[in-house]
Scaffold this motif. Structure first.
Motif, PDB file in Angstrom:
ATOM      1  N   LYS A 109       0.842  -1.198   0.000  1.00  0.00           N
ATOM      2  CA  LYS A 109       0.000   0.000   0.000  1.00  0.00           C
ATOM      3  C   LYS A 109       0.879   1.251   0.000  1.00  0.00           C
ATOM      4  O   LYS A 109       0.600   2.211  -0.708  1.00  0.00           O
ATOM      5  CB  LYS A 109      -0.936  -0.005   1.198  1.00  0.00           C
ATOM      6  CG  LYS A 109      -1.903   1.156   1.203  1.00  0.00           C
ATOM      7  CD  LYS A 109      -2.891   1.063   2.345  1.00  0.00           C
ATOM      8  CE  LYS A 109      -3.842   2.251   2.302  1.00  0.00           C
ATOM      9  NZ  LYS A 109      -4.806   2.224   3.371  1.00  0.00           N
ATOM     10  N   GLY A 159       2.084   1.823  -3.281  1.00  0.00           N
ATOM     11  CA  GLY A 159       1.018   2.075  -4.255  1.00  0.00           C
ATOM     12  C   GLY A 159       0.843   0.947  -5.252  1.00  0.00           C
ATOM     13  O   GLY A 159       0.453   1.172  -6.387  1.00  0.00           O
ATOM     14  N   LYS A 209      -2.523   8.320  -7.907  1.00  0.00           N
ATOM     15  CA  LYS A 209      -3.159   7.604  -6.800  1.00  0.00           C
ATOM     16  C   LYS A 209      -4.375   8.369  -6.298  1.00  0.00           C
ATOM     17  O   LYS A 209      -5.422   7.788  -6.029  1.00  0.00           O
ATOM     18  CB  LYS A 209      -2.174   7.406  -5.644  1.00  0.00           C
ATOM     19  CG  LYS A 209      -1.093   6.406  -5.879  1.00  0.00           C
ATOM     20  CD  LYS A 209      -0.233   6.327  -4.627  1.00  0.00           C
ATOM     21  CE  LYS A 209       1.126   5.796  -4.909  1.00  0.00           C
ATOM     22  NZ  LYS A 209       1.991   5.803  -3.726  1.00  0.00           N
ATOM     23  N   GLU A 210      -4.226   9.696  -6.178  1.00  0.00           N
ATOM     24  CA  GLU A 210      -5.333  10.513  -5.687  1.00  0.00           C
ATOM     25  C   GLU A 210      -6.519  10.458  -6.644  1.00  0.00           C
ATOM     26  O   GLU A 210      -7.671  10.340  -6.215  1.00  0.00           O
ATOM     27  CB  GLU A 210      -4.884  11.962  -5.499  1.00  0.00           C
ATOM     28  CG  GLU A 210      -5.975  12.852  -4.930  1.00  0.00           C
ATOM     29  CD  GLU A 210      -5.535  14.283  -4.707  1.00  0.00           C
ATOM     30  OE1 GLU A 210      -6.312  15.024  -4.089  1.00  0.00           O
ATOM     31  OE2 GLU A 210      -4.428  14.662  -5.155  1.00  0.00           O
ATOM     32  N   GLU A 244      -8.230   7.159  -6.142  1.00  0.00           N
ATOM     33  CA  GLU A 244      -8.952   7.135  -4.867  1.00  0.00           C
ATOM     34  C   GLU A 244     -10.252   7.934  -4.953  1.00  0.00           C
ATOM     35  O   GLU A 244     -11.298   7.481  -4.484  1.00  0.00           O
ATOM     36  CB  GLU A 244      -8.071   7.680  -3.749  1.00  0.00           C
ATOM     37  CG  GLU A 244      -6.955   6.736  -3.352  1.00  0.00           C
ATOM     38  CD  GLU A 244      -5.946   7.359  -2.398  1.00  0.00           C
ATOM     39  OE1 GLU A 244      -6.174   8.492  -1.919  1.00  0.00           O
ATOM     40  OE2 GLU A 244      -4.926   6.711  -2.136  1.00  0.00           O
ATOM     41  N   SER A 294     -12.836   6.146  -7.199  1.00  0.00           N
ATOM     42  CA  SER A 294     -13.458   4.977  -6.578  1.00  0.00           C
ATOM     43  C   SER A 294     -14.590   5.352  -5.624  1.00  0.00           C
ATOM     44  O   SER A 294     -15.416   4.507  -5.284  1.00  0.00           O
ATOM     45  CB  SER A 294     -12.414   4.126  -5.854  1.00  0.00           C
ATOM     46  OG  SER A 294     -11.912   4.814  -4.737  1.00  0.00           O
ATOM     47  N   THR A 295     -14.651   6.615  -5.196  1.00  0.00           N
ATOM     48  CA  THR A 295     -15.730   7.041  -4.310  1.00  0.00           C
ATOM     49  C   THR A 295     -16.968   7.523  -5.053  1.00  0.00           C
ATOM     50  O   THR A 295     -18.011   7.738  -4.446  1.00  0.00           O
ATOM     51  CB  THR A 295     -15.264   8.181  -3.374  1.00  0.00           C
ATOM     52  OG1 THR A 295     -14.992   9.347  -4.155  1.00  0.00           O
ATOM     53  CG2 THR A 295     -14.043   7.769  -2.575  1.00  0.00           C
TER      54      THR A 295
END
Length: 104
Positions: free
Chosen positions: A52, A55, A76-77, A80, A83-84
């Motif tokens: 994690k 990454g 990555k941001e 993230e 995915s929400t």
């Protein structure tokens, strides 16, 4: 596969110290130092935290180096945040991104 050797290689590729990896992985630095000093294999939980921090998924960690994809912090941001989102929001975002590429 030598797991500690792979972790060391990934740290070197990024120019990271044990301190940086511990910070990114949310692990105590002493725990990582002990792994390397005592040449112990990490537990599954520790290895998951390390992955994690890097990454990458466990499958990416164990894949050949040619298959490894390293994401920047911005990438990555984006993942993230994406995915929400609900399905409608994801579709709208993808359309916006595609439109931005066409205009450039």
């Amino acid at each position: 596969m030598d797991i500690l050797k792979k972790i060391t290689c990934m740290k070197q590729q990024r120019g990271w110290s044990n301190y940086r990896l511990a910070k990114e992985a949310g692990l105590p630095e002493g725990s990582l130092n002990n792994l390397f000093r005592l040449n112990h294999q990490p537990s599954m939980a520790t290895l998951e935290a390390v992955c994690k921090g890097f990454g990458v998924s466990l499958s990416q960690f164990f894949a050949d180096d040619d298959d490894l994809v390293v994401l920047s912090s911005e990438q990555k941001e984006i993942i993230e945040i994406y995915s929400t989102l609900n399905e409608h929001q994801k579709t709208a975002l993808l359309q916006l991104m595609r439109a931005m590429i066409i205009r450039h």
